[in-house]
Design a protein around this motif. Sequence first.
Motif, PDB file in Angstrom:
ATOM      1  N   CYS A 198      18.619  39.400  13.428  1.00 31.79           N
ATOM      2  CA  CYS A 198      18.069  39.363  11.810  1.00 31.79           C
ATOM      3  C   CYS A 198      18.771  39.980  11.066  1.00 31.79           C
ATOM      4  O   CYS A 198      18.849  41.400  11.251  1.00 31.79           O
ATOM      5  N   GLY A 216      18.187  40.949   8.017  1.00 28.23           N
ATOM      6  CA  GLY A 216      17.052  41.504   7.235  1.00 28.23           C
ATOM      7  C   GLY A 216      16.923  43.020   7.749  1.00 28.23           C
ATOM      8  O   GLY A 216      17.045  43.809   7.102  1.00 28.23           O
ATOM      9  N   CYS A 217      16.470  43.023   8.960  1.00 31.13           N
ATOM     10  CA  CYS A 217      16.369  44.452   9.693  1.00 31.13           C
ATOM     11  C   CYS A 217      17.253  44.809  10.740  1.00 31.13           C
ATOM     12  O   CYS A 217      17.359  45.883  11.075  1.00 31.13           O
ATOM     13  N   CYS A 273      10.967  36.440  11.025  1.00 28.97           N
ATOM     14  CA  CYS A 273      11.507  37.414  12.155  1.00 28.97           C
ATOM     15  C   CYS A 273      10.426  38.172  12.725  1.00 28.97           C
ATOM     16  O   CYS A 273       9.280  38.489  11.922  1.00 28.97           O
ATOM     17  N   CYS A 288      10.489  42.157  11.087  1.00 28.16           N
ATOM     18  CA  CYS A 288      10.368  42.248   9.633  1.00 28.16           C
ATOM     19  C   CYS A 288       9.491  41.537   8.884  1.00 28.16           C
ATOM     20  O   CYS A 288       9.257  41.638   7.803  1.00 28.16           O
TER      21      CYS A 288
HETATM   22 ZN   LIG Z   1      14.006  41.064  10.791  1.00 27.73          ZN
END
Ligand SMILES: [Zn+2]
Length: 258
Positions: free
Chosen positions: A217, A219-220, A243, A246
């Motif tokens: 991911c 994002g995280c 996800c 996150c």
């Molecule tokens: Zn994530």
Amino acid sequence: MVPPLFFWSPQLNAAPADQIRLLDVQSLDVRLSQLAHKRKSLPEHAEIESLNKDLSQLRDLLVAAQTEESDCAREQTKAEQDVDQVRQRAVRDQQRLDSGAVSSPKDLENLQKEIVSLAKRQGDLEDVVLEVMERRESAQERVAELTERVSSVQSKVDDAVARRDAATQELDGEAASVAKERDLVAGSVPADLMKLYEKIREQQGGVGAARLYQRRCEGCHIELNITEVNDVRAAAPDTVVRCENCRRILVRTAESGL
Ligand SMILES: [Zn+2]
């Protein structure tokens, strides 16, 4: 009906192309945040603050020097008046002496004594005038020096303000064009997907959607475990996946490593 086993409830569907467009919205939003941050942290802000602090101190010093100068001016006037009074009295005494109107030897002696003592007094008072004039002169020099310094710092402030304004204007112009593009792309993304994105973005530090890249991911930056990978694999292409770690919208691309 059996509830879905997916962890990305509530279920939301969006065409894969719309999900990918959401990533474009996300990168434009990141750009907007960067521009806002840059605007807020322009080096000119600190520079102006520090210069203004200097300016305020210098102005205080200037006011103090100007006050001292005008106090000295008043003191000088007073001292000069004192000299004048003594001088006038000595002139009167001398005229009386010269007129021959005083004939008594005792009175003559007193008058002469007074003339001598007035001359001495006048000398002392003239010294006072000189001393005040010296103090006044150095106060005037200080006023001139501080006036110059105030004006020099003021022009530095003006210069920094002009640079700050120019940089701000440029960043605002760039932000306006990015915002326009962002609105255009966001307008082509389904409203329910945008709504979810905005909600997550608010909770997740400005990032609501992330690409799934090589099972990670973005994002995280956590790699999905095998169960999660299998769940994502099993999900229909138009399922909006989140996800597990996150909770951001996870967008699948050809490089997702599925
Ligand atoms: Zn994530």
